[in-house]
Write an enzyme that holds these catalytic residues in place. Structure first.
Site, PDB file in Angstrom:
ATOM      1  N   CYS A  94      -2.663 156.004  56.391  1.00  0.00           N
ATOM      2  CA  CYS A  94      -1.726 154.880  56.492  1.00  0.00           C
ATOM      3  C   CYS A  94      -1.007 154.592  55.173  1.00  0.00           C
ATOM      4  O   CYS A  94       0.174 154.278  55.156  1.00  0.00           O
ATOM      5  CB  CYS A  94      -2.449 153.606  56.929  1.00  0.00           C
ATOM      6  SG  CYS A  94      -3.053 153.674  58.624  1.00  0.00           S
ATOM      7  N   HIS A  95      -1.747 154.653  54.075  1.00  0.00           N
ATOM      8  CA  HIS A  95      -1.183 154.178  52.809  1.00  0.00           C
ATOM      9  C   HIS A  95      -0.568 155.298  51.982  1.00  0.00           C
ATOM     10  O   HIS A  95       0.030 155.030  50.939  1.00  0.00           O
ATOM     11  CB  HIS A  95      -2.264 153.459  51.997  1.00  0.00           C
ATOM     12  CG  HIS A  95      -2.810 152.243  52.687  1.00  0.00           C
ATOM     13  ND1 HIS A  95      -2.118 151.051  52.760  1.00  0.00           N
ATOM     14  CD2 HIS A  95      -3.968 152.046  53.377  1.00  0.00           C
ATOM     15  CE1 HIS A  95      -2.841 150.164  53.441  1.00  0.00           C
ATOM     16  NE2 HIS A  95      -3.955 150.752  53.834  1.00  0.00           N
ATOM     17  N   MET A 132      -5.151 146.562  59.599  1.00  0.00           N
ATOM     18  CA  MET A 132      -6.102 147.037  58.590  1.00  0.00           C
ATOM     19  C   MET A 132      -7.515 146.920  59.153  1.00  0.00           C
ATOM     20  O   MET A 132      -7.931 145.828  59.577  1.00  0.00           O
ATOM     21  CB  MET A 132      -5.950 146.192  57.325  1.00  0.00           C
ATOM     22  CG  MET A 132      -7.022 146.436  56.275  1.00  0.00           C
ATOM     23  SD  MET A 132      -6.850 148.031  55.397  1.00  0.00           S
ATOM     24  CE  MET A 132      -8.257 147.884  54.263  1.00  0.00           C
ATOM     25  N   HIS A 371       7.295 161.087  64.908  1.00  0.00           N
ATOM     26  CA  HIS A 371       5.878 161.221  65.175  1.00  0.00           C
ATOM     27  C   HIS A 371       5.631 162.358  66.161  1.00  0.00           C
ATOM     28  O   HIS A 371       5.633 163.505  65.801  1.00  0.00           O
ATOM     29  CB  HIS A 371       5.373 159.875  65.701  1.00  0.00           C
ATOM     30  CG  HIS A 371       3.937 159.852  65.997  1.00  0.00           C
ATOM     31  ND1 HIS A 371       2.995 160.057  65.030  1.00  0.00           N
ATOM     32  CD2 HIS A 371       3.265 159.682  67.157  1.00  0.00           C
ATOM     33  CE1 HIS A 371       1.799 160.009  65.588  1.00  0.00           C
ATOM     34  NE2 HIS A 371       1.938 159.793  66.868  1.00  0.00           N
ATOM     35  N   HIS A 414       4.468 155.858  71.852  1.00  0.00           N
ATOM     36  CA  HIS A 414       3.536 156.936  71.512  1.00  0.00           C
ATOM     37  C   HIS A 414       3.422 157.854  72.714  1.00  0.00           C
ATOM     38  O   HIS A 414       2.519 157.724  73.532  1.00  0.00           O
ATOM     39  CB  HIS A 414       2.159 156.373  71.127  1.00  0.00           C
ATOM     40  CG  HIS A 414       1.269 157.425  70.538  1.00  0.00           C
ATOM     41  ND1 HIS A 414       0.646 158.393  71.292  1.00  0.00           N
ATOM     42  CD2 HIS A 414       0.916 157.681  69.257  1.00  0.00           C
ATOM     43  CE1 HIS A 414      -0.063 159.187  70.496  1.00  0.00           C
ATOM     44  NE2 HIS A 414       0.087 158.774  69.263  1.00  0.00           N
TER      45      HIS A 414
END
Lengths: 591, 591
Positions: A94-95, A132, A371, A414
């Site tokens: 994610c980061h 998170m 994606h 998605h």
């Protein structure tokens, strides 16, 4: 239609273990700017599996906590290495490997130092409603590791290593040379109806016979195999681990065997194989998260041939991005080309493999956060989700150019590869479900006979709720299946909605709920039901019933005609099954 | 044939001021690994112009010398900024903006700290025979700045800023909108025979009438304009400064005027304009040293449209390079394409400008250290020097693929655009001279009628010596001119060798020496003679007689038939003239 609005609070339980998709990361883009640590305590926490690091900490004790506004807290080498390993396994998705933020927030020291040690510790412990995970309160990380990570984040990010041809060649192994492989199929397997099933936390892939439902073989692979792909002939199986380890399996051998291995970087998500006439089985390609690049390989040996960096400009603001990650890749049937989707820049790279010394790449300016996606029914058009932008980009693979970019009609599409069906009112459509809400959208895909519907969202219907990862049908099926494994409601995440395609003629079509989790016979755990996959004939659909590593999981097989339970595959070796890839459907892009 | 072996010791005098080419940087690749400071004193030093920094140091005094093995010496902000400015202007060309080394050595702190302050100070002061200029003893840098630079190099390199679309747009100025420009030529200039002459140290370009030899206009431009290019119609003149500032001049206005400006980065070397049928005057392209990228612009306004990063893998070892600089660019006549030569990766990028939203780029694996080059006579094949590799790469611009890479036969080829002629024995050839030795090489360029000679060095002849930058002829000329401005011998650097093309039938053809420096009437300075440029008709050739900023310079015009002096252009405004670009020859690729 319970819990239609998708609450993200307890998404963390499954996001924490990083199931299948990187789609979950997208959700974090919507997290509130500065949640206060005090607020975090309010959110429910769910117990999760214990994180068992394999690193040896050499008996060193972590240093003192550096306080709320430290300078650069000193970490020992072993602590730094351990924290880097945890960061890579749990946070980088994610980061970003460089901590510059991706769909998650940036975590560079200029920002983390403003937040301070205590804030970081609490945030890591309790998570946030924005997505998170609650690493500490879920038990996924021990307190000592939570504190280690908080200190780690106050330091400069570790410089992740480059991984070029030299490094790749050092990892390359041909276990069975081409000359020593059989020239015809030596086993009795019905290869076309074999399922390659990712056993995520075991770092394995199970080959399951689609007819007998018997586990024929367990193959050691990379960690958390993201996808499996089959060569055009169906002979070769390619798997790619999250750790960027590729396995090439020869399905003609008796038993099938890994014949070559290669590591192409530090983190990867995609692999594909050349399918254009004259190039069948000739090349493979892998896409990397880190380093940001893709690699073309010999299809029969995995020998790396060409490494191409994806570092470059964002498609819209045209500013340099240091870490544009490769999401999905697919092989064109119309040209000797791979379609490579680059997440952060929003560029779709069409890579022509006809002449690797004079490599032609078309950069299609599409949309950011590309994606996953799939072809339309004809195999000519490719539809790919730009998930955090809630849009679908459409590429004409015959002309190698963008058709358009449309709003998906829901939050965070998605599609997996999406689902192709002939809509009773609108003709050929491609469907996607959503992570962020209950919407199922249908996009017209026939610009010739149904021009008025082409490349528009022609219908939106409501499913069980948000948290969907995959939607599925088959040319021979009259049903459309929608999973919801990330929905916070336990009943919804353990079941699947089925629409009759003919019912889509109604404005608000009803759906039937299949209690797959219950059918599995497993009573413990969350029993999240994920990723329907048809057998070759399109007569049955398989679902993973996914639990933590310490708990039982299963695969549940449903009869497509009757929508009744047909079989449950349970085995102690079936650890955390996620993606299932039927050989025939995968190699022929049937979905 | 005096001084045939090219001694590099006093190259520093002119390299110090960075004349025209980045070719000089290539020479440094051959510098010995670790010259000892003590040895450096032996080399002759030549006085040069005083470096006059424009930076305000705000009265701060440099800190104490940190000794031979310092840690990180502290620099004040003003010192750091001043050193960064000097580094950019004097050092980055060879050592790279990131100090990772290019054709010069890497200067990262891990290496510089081993050398220490005193070593660095002495090296900067006295230079090296490998090509490092004697900045101190030449007087180019004052002692205080030499010491500043030695301290600066012990620190981490300054992070050079990215320069994306936003930064570009902020610098973009349309001074005269298209609608307000004339629709036909409003002046009486013979545009086709105009010469655009770079006045290097003045940051200006002079427009000189090729017939009257009169300076018609002085245009303010970027610093040290590297090249000027003309649009396909001949109407527009594009200049690019070393500081990455572009000027667009409308030659139809009375007088011609800069109609648009744009800064595309921090350091640049190349600009070109679209020439394919249907795209005349439509696009411009600029190539950057920093950031490593190229930019496509609207041809009539310089509006930036597309920025493309060149960061990527080297063609051979396929390892990531963070700073692959764009050297020469040229426009194809066979396709709507620009040919972009990337130095450090050795990739030739063929950029198709037909559809900028679906941008097609072919990466041709060629050879590292790509520099400058030109078309063959037919305009189909492009020959480009890989200077530090002593090779010539050949690209077929019709097929957009590599023909081959050949050894040039000499040390460090520097063709400029090369010279095309019909060789009396070998048919059509393209010629290059060399920086590193006296060799002039001829490469066959006719794969149809002279197939046995095609893409081979068919002949090598000896010129006056090394230090050549440009070789020139014209379809109507019977002569071949070879300059030697960087030769250490004063007579050779101030003169030009001329071969009769018919004499090339001899094994060792003789040449005539034209004492251009002497003809100029200037008696002071080095009078380095550089870059022959023909007028439109091919009846006369112009040479720059180049002196330091404080000294007189001139342009000498030679009659091509008689090889006699025809005119000397002298003017107090003619400050440090270097490259001259005849409008007709430049836009039609006549060379």
């Amino acid at each position: 239609m319970r819990n239609r609005t998708f609450g993200l609070a307890s998404l963390s339980g499954i996001a924490a273990v990083g199931i299948i998709c990187f789609g979950v990361t997208a959700v974090q883009a919507q997290q509130p700017a500065t949640p206060k640590p005090a607020d975090l305590q309010k959110h429910k926490t769910t117990p999760g599996g214990q994180y068992s690091p394999s690193l040896d900490v050499l008996g060193e004790k972590p240093a003192e906590q550096p306080g709320t506004r430290p300078g650069d807290p000193q970490l020992t080498k072993a602590e730094f290495d351990r924290a880097s390993r945890i960061y890579f396994e749990r946070c980088a998705g994610c980061h970003g490997v460089l901590r510059k933020g991706a769909t998650g927030k940036p975590l560079t020291p200029d920002l983390t130092k403003k937040l301070g040690f205590e804030y970081l510790r609490d945030f890591i412990t309790y998570g946030s409603p924005g997505g998170m995970p609650n690493w500490g309160s879920s038990g996924e990380l021990q307190q000592v590791d939570v504190e280690l990570m908080a200190r780690y984040l106050l330091n400069e990010p570790a410089a992740p290593p480059e991984f070029g041809m030299k490094e790749m060649k050092e990892t390359w192994k041909v276990i069975v040379p081409v000359a020593q492989r059989p020239t015809r199929k030596m086993n009795k397997l019905d290869i076309d109806n074999l399922f390659a099933v990712t056993l995520r936390d075991a770092g394995e892939v199970a080959l399951i016979d689609g007819n007998t439902k018997k586990i024929e073989l367990i193959l050691k692979t990379g960690y958390a195999v993201h996808i499996s792909r089959m060569s055009a002939s169906g002979r070769y199986l390619y798997t790619v681990g999250r750790d960027a380890k590729l396995n090439l399996v020869d399905l003609w051998m008796d038993p099938p065997q890994t014949v070559a291995e290669l590591k192409v970087g530090t983190e990867a998500r995609s692999v594909e194989t050349s399918k254009f006439k004259g190039f069948e089985d000739k090349y493979a390609i892998a896409g990397l998260y880190w380093p940001p690049q893709f690699v073309l390989m010999d299809g029969a040996t995995l020998e790396p041939i060409k490494v191409v960096s994806t570092r470059g400009m964002t498609y819209d603001t045209q500013e340099y991005h240091p870490e544009p990650r490769v999401a999905s890749i697919l092989a064109s049937h119309y040209n000797p080309e791979f379609v490579v989707n680059v997440k952060e820049t929003g560029q779709i790279l069409v890579v022509n493999y006809k002449d690797l010394d004079n490599l032609k790449v078309t950069s299609i300016a599409a949309e950011r956060f590309l994606h996953d996606g799939g072809f339309d029914k004809s195999g000519r058009y490719f539809l790919v989700a730009a998930n955090a932008r809630h849009r679908i980009a459409i590429v004409d693979t015959k002309e190698s150019k963008l058709v358009g970019v449309v709003d998906s009609g829901g939050q965070t599409p998605h599609p997996g590869r999406g689902a192709n069906l002939t809509h009773p009112k609108f003709g050929p459509v491609w469907a996607t479900s959503h992570l962020g809400d209950e919407t199922i959208s249908f996009i017209g895909t026939d610009p010739e006979k149904n021009k008025q519907n082409a490349w528009k969202v022609v219908q939106k219907v409501e499913g069980q709720g948000g948290g969907s990862l995959f939607i599925k049908t088959h040319p021979k099926s009259e049903n459309l299946y929608v999973d919801t494994p990330l929905n916070p409601d336990a009943e919804i995440s353990a079941s699947v909605a089925v629409f009759k395609i003919k019912d889509l003629a109604n404005e608000k079509p009803a759906y039937k709920v299949l209690p797959i989790g219950q059918w599995s016979g497993i009573s413990e755990g969350a029993r999240r039901v994920v990723q329907g996959e048809f057998n070759k004939d399109g007569t049955e659909i398989w679902f993973s019933v996914w639990n933590n590593k310490a708990q039982d999981s299963a695969i549940v097989v449903v009869d497509d005609k009757t929508l009744q339970l047909k079989a449950v595959i349970k085995d102690r070796r079936l650890v955390t099954p996620t993606g299932k890839f039927n050989v025939y459907n995968t190699r022929n892009d049937v979905y």
